[in-house]
Design a protein around this motif. Structure first.
Motif, mmCIF file in Angstrom:
data_model
loop_
_atom_site.group_PDB
_atom_site.id
_atom_site.type_symbol
_atom_site.label_atom_id
_atom_site.label_comp_id
_atom_site.label_asym_id
_atom_site.label_seq_id
_atom_site.Cartn_x
_atom_site.Cartn_y
_atom_site.Cartn_z
ATOM 1 N N GLY A 81 34.777 59.094 -5.142
ATOM 2 C CA GLY A 81 33.723 60.070 -5.010
ATOM 3 C C GLY A 81 33.145 60.061 -3.618
ATOM 4 O O GLY A 81 33.693 59.433 -2.712
ATOM 5 N N LYS A 82 32.073 60.760 -3.484
ATOM 6 C CA LYS A 82 31.456 60.827 -2.164
ATOM 7 C C LYS A 82 30.945 59.458 -1.753
ATOM 8 O O LYS A 82 30.383 58.724 -2.531
ATOM 9 C CB LYS A 82 30.304 61.829 -2.186
ATOM 10 N N ASP A 83 31.157 59.136 -0.538
ATOM 11 C CA ASP A 83 30.670 57.884 0.045
ATOM 12 C C ASP A 83 31.103 56.670 -0.769
ATOM 13 O O ASP A 83 30.358 55.714 -0.933
ATOM 14 C CB ASP A 83 29.142 57.907 0.138
ATOM 15 N N SER A 84 32.314 56.730 -1.260
ATOM 16 C CA SER A 84 32.780 55.656 -2.124
ATOM 17 C C SER A 84 32.714 54.290 -1.449
ATOM 18 O O SER A 84 32.486 53.283 -2.093
ATOM 19 C CB SER A 84 34.216 55.915 -2.545
ATOM 20 N N TYR A 85 32.936 54.248 -0.186
ATOM 21 C CA TYR A 85 33.009 52.953 0.484
ATOM 22 C C TYR A 85 31.964 52.822 1.587
ATOM 23 O O TYR A 85 32.103 51.980 2.473
ATOM 24 C CB TYR A 85 34.406 52.731 1.043
ATOM 25 N N GLY A 86 30.952 53.621 1.506
ATOM 26 C CA GLY A 86 29.941 53.541 2.541
ATOM 27 C C GLY A 86 30.568 53.691 3.912
ATOM 28 O O GLY A 86 31.401 54.571 4.116
ATOM 29 N N ASP A 96 34.550 63.772 4.089
ATOM 30 C CA ASP A 96 33.568 64.000 3.041
ATOM 31 C C ASP A 96 33.428 62.773 2.153
ATOM 32 O O ASP A 96 32.324 62.390 1.768
ATOM 33 C CB ASP A 96 34.035 65.207 2.210
ATOM 34 N N ARG A 97 34.530 62.160 1.836
ATOM 35 C CA ARG A 97 34.486 61.033 0.899
ATOM 36 C C ARG A 97 34.356 59.678 1.556
ATOM 37 O O ARG A 97 33.888 58.740 0.934
ATOM 38 C CB ARG A 97 35.739 61.058 0.028
ATOM 39 N N PHE A 98 34.765 59.590 2.772
ATOM 40 C CA PHE A 98 34.735 58.289 3.434
ATOM 41 C C PHE A 98 33.983 58.379 4.750
ATOM 42 O O PHE A 98 34.558 58.776 5.766
ATOM 43 C CB PHE A 98 36.156 57.780 3.665
ATOM 44 N N PRO A 99 32.737 57.989 4.721
ATOM 45 C CA PRO A 99 31.922 58.070 5.932
ATOM 46 C C PRO A 99 32.527 57.326 7.113
ATOM 47 O O PRO A 99 32.284 57.689 8.261
ATOM 48 C CB PRO A 99 30.600 57.415 5.502
#
Length: 330
Positions: A5-10, A45-48
């Motif tokens: 999901g969004k920001d899954s791994y900060g 989008d998913r990985f900052p």
DNA sequence: CAATGTTTACCAATTA
DNA sequence: TAATTGGTAAACATTG
């Protein structure tokens, strides 16, 4: 295939290689293909983590797209103007990752490995791994897709893709029954979220009732289609890009072909790979060993004039393709 | 001109 | 230990 999901791994670097990230992005799209910019977007989008140093990783990602056979390039339709092509996953690459590790693949996917006899060439020319390598439990989405695809494509253990219809060249016409992802049936079937049939560049609109999906039948150079003029030739070898008959060579490039089935702007698209594959790796001529996905279409052929390019040393092939190429839809 | 795509080269980590 | 895989850099070509 994970669906983070969004920001899954900060801000941490996610445990995925660029290949898996790209595959994820492609799989997440409805049509299973994305332009480069959308792949970027998905990842950022998913990985900052990937919102920084964009130049670096995007270069790497582009390198991966070009370098790895598991990605295929799909040209835009004329009614979809924009920069760059769409990228999709090769139909046979679904089983790349082992046991949930998306950092390193079990084996690099090669659509046309050089001289690996143990590999099987499916009816559409796509390389299939030996079954002994296929039984490890793969992961989620890609696996399901691959399974679905393999179950229809891998000869031997699965129902093979029927050969293309080809009357004159000795290939018995067969009803199209498979669900090959590149199968016309799949593409136009309402339940199938499809990709679009790609008009051949510069082609005049097709005649009503004639799909005009390209197939080239020749053992030499360029071929000419009496009416549609659909056959594309390889820029390097001058050979046809898709092959139905007992030909000596097939092309380096798969080029998108065909004419829209519908006139609506929402025409689905066939993902036809245009990635080059090494000519040297091609098997000896055989009807069912065309390079690249051969879409099962009904083709009528009649004696006539397929001519090699001027200056070609290849002999002329006394074949003409009848002006009508009809897709067998059901 | 910028975005996209291809190719080569090098290195580190991992695997056989 | 050699081979393979992934990541990075860079040069260059193509395209909209």
């Amino acid at each position: 295939m994970p669906r983070p999901g969004k920001d899954s791994y900060g801000n941490e670097k996610p445990p995925y290689s660029y290949i898996s990230l790209t595959a994820m992005a492609i799989q997440s799209s409805g049509e299973k293909m994305l332009p480069l910019s959308d792949i970027y977007k998905f990842i950022m989008d998913r990985f900052p983590f990937y919102r920084q140093n964009t130049q670096r990783w995007q270069n790497s990602l582009r390198h991966n797209l070009s370098f790895n056979d598991c990605f295929i390039k799909i040209p835009r339709r004329p009614d979809q103007p924009g920069k760059g092509s769409f990228w999709a996953l090769h139909p046979m690459c679904g089983d790349m990752f082992e046991n949930g590790s998306f950092l390193r693949r079990r084996k690099r996917f090669k659509s046309m490995p050089r001289q690996q006899k143990s590999h099987v060439v499916a009816a559409d020319g796509i390389q299939v791994k030996p079954m002994s390598h296929m039984d490890a439990p793969p992961s989620a989405l890609l696996h399901e897709q691959a399974k679905m695809r393999l179950s229809q494509m891998a000869p031997g253990t699965h129902a093979p893709l029927p050969p293309p219809h080809c009357g004159l060249l000795g290939v018995p016409a067969q009803p199209v029954t498979t669900k090959h992802p590149f199968n016309i049936e799949n593409i136009i079937a309402p339940e199938c979220k499809p990709a679009s049939i790609l008009p051949h560049p510069g082609l005049a609109p097709t005649l009503p009732g004639h799909c005009g999906y390209t197939v080239c039948v020749t053992s030499t150079g360029a071929c000419t289609w009496p009416v549609h003029g659909l056959c594309s030739t390889d820029s390097i070898t001058g050979l046809p890009s898709m092959v139905l008959g007992p030909v000596a060579h097939v092309s380096r490039d798969f080029i998108s072909q065909g004419v829209p089935l519908k006139t609506s702007g929402n025409a689905p698209a066939i993902p036809v790979p245009i990635k080059p594959s090494p000519l040297s790796a091609l098997p000896p001529p055989a009807v069912s060993q065309a390079s690249g996905p051969v879409v099962p279409v009904a083709v009528s052929l009649a004696p006539g004039s397929l001519t090699p390019p001027s200056g070609s040393s290849s002999p002329a092939v006394p074949i003409t393709v009848a002006p009508t190429l009809a897709i067998a839809t059901r």
